[in-house]
Scaffold this motif. Sequence first.
Motif, PDB file in Angstrom:
ATOM      1  N   GLY A  79       4.307 -12.471  -3.879  1.00 57.86           N
ATOM      2  CA  GLY A  79       3.322 -11.423  -3.595  1.00 57.86           C
ATOM      3  C   GLY A  79       2.054 -11.594  -4.458  1.00 57.86           C
ATOM      4  N   VAL A 102       2.016 -13.710   0.451  1.00 55.75           N
ATOM      5  CA  VAL A 102       1.327 -12.740   1.178  1.00 55.75           C
ATOM      6  C   VAL A 102       0.217 -12.456   0.083  1.00 55.75           C
ATOM      7  CG1 VAL A 102       1.524 -10.201   1.554  1.00 55.75           C
ATOM      8  CG2 VAL A 102       3.410 -11.643   2.064  1.00 55.75           C
ATOM      9  N   GLU A 103      -1.054 -12.383   0.720  1.00 60.39           N
ATOM     10  CA  GLU A 103      -2.281 -12.259  -0.124  1.00 60.39           C
ATOM     11  C   GLU A 103      -3.082 -11.216   1.047  1.00 60.39           C
ATOM     12  OE1 GLU A 103      -5.197 -11.308  -2.221  1.00 60.39           O
ATOM     13  OE2 GLU A 103      -3.525 -12.568  -3.199  1.00 60.39           O
ATOM     14  N   ARG A 104      -3.506 -10.202   0.224  1.00 60.66           N
ATOM     15  CA  ARG A 104      -4.330  -9.097   1.263  1.00 60.66           C
ATOM     16  C   ARG A 104      -6.013  -9.168   1.104  1.00 60.66           C
ATOM     17  NH1 ARG A 104      -3.950  -3.465  -2.154  1.00 60.66           N
ATOM     18  NH2 ARG A 104      -5.507  -3.791  -3.820  1.00 60.66           N
ATOM     19  N   LEU A 137       0.767  -6.671   0.543  1.00 63.78           N
ATOM     20  CA  LEU A 137       2.299  -6.745   0.184  1.00 63.78           C
ATOM     21  C   LEU A 137       3.238  -5.437   0.224  1.00 63.78           C
ATOM     22  CD1 LEU A 137       4.345  -8.403  -1.192  1.00 63.78           C
ATOM     23  CD2 LEU A 137       3.762  -7.513  -3.331  1.00 63.78           C
ATOM     24  N   HIS A 140       4.028  -5.007   3.659  1.00 63.02           N
ATOM     25  CA  HIS A 140       4.841  -5.958   4.189  1.00 63.02           C
ATOM     26  C   HIS A 140       6.361  -5.803   3.604  1.00 63.02           C
ATOM     27  CE1 HIS A 140       5.962 -10.200   5.263  1.00 63.02           C
ATOM     28  NE2 HIS A 140       6.599 -10.382   4.319  1.00 63.02           N
ATOM     29  N   LEU A 156       6.805 -11.208  -7.246  1.00 66.27           N
ATOM     30  CA  LEU A 156       5.610 -10.368  -7.140  1.00 66.27           C
ATOM     31  C   LEU A 156       4.612  -9.975  -8.478  1.00 66.27           C
ATOM     32  CD1 LEU A 156       7.508  -7.265  -5.579  1.00 66.27           C
ATOM     33  CD2 LEU A 156       6.826  -9.448  -4.507  1.00 66.27           C
TER      34      LEU A 156
END
Length: 237
Positions: A79, A102-104, A137, A140, A156
């Motif tokens: 994360g 996961v990267e926003r 994240l 997700h 994370l």
Amino acid sequence: MPLPMPTTPTEGDSGPVTVDRREGPYGEVVLRRRGGHFEIIANGCFLMDTSDGRSERLLIDAALAALPDGRPSPTVLIGGLGVGFSLVRAAEEPRWGRIRVVEREPAVIDWHRAGPLARISAPALADPRTEILRADLVGHVHGTDGPADRYDALCLDIDNGPDWTVTEDNDGLYGPAGLAACRERLTPGGVLAVWSAQPSAAFEDALRNAGFVDVRTEEIPVARGVPDAVHLAVRPA
């Protein structure tokens, strides 16, 4: 198009040089260069830099060590792409199976794919096990933003810790509902590892109250101030 490199600061100038500044979906994100290192700043809050990376690597190593012996090709969700240290560490370990990040922030992904941070992460990004998922994240983990898969390890690192989040929306990740969602994203015996800029006894209690076992914290001494920490917890088998 690759991002331009900043002019190297003159000798004796230790001030930061802005490489890129963007308004992202969650506020401003900035990539700065300070001497030979890069820094990521989000909404004015320092997140991380490339000066060390021991604790980001420990995040991955400790999660793998806490998994049950003999688990074949465990899957890991990382994360936060950050400066790439956690991804690089995971890709260096042949025991990991699928590695999903996961990267926003689109800017952070760009800095790795076509910018200065590619020098750190390019081999890891080229690893066939690696997948970069642009998503939030928190969403997700709750199954509302991206595939609701299960993982053997959740690693994370999206905030400065449970008590110091980058955006308000991240608070829920460390509360009862967020930790329950993390538990449901883990396979039986799976490991949750959470990076923090300081140890948190209250977060250890929250993990136990959320049904995790084998809760512990590994600390990483830093040059000044309190140590960095990796909080570890296991979903019961």
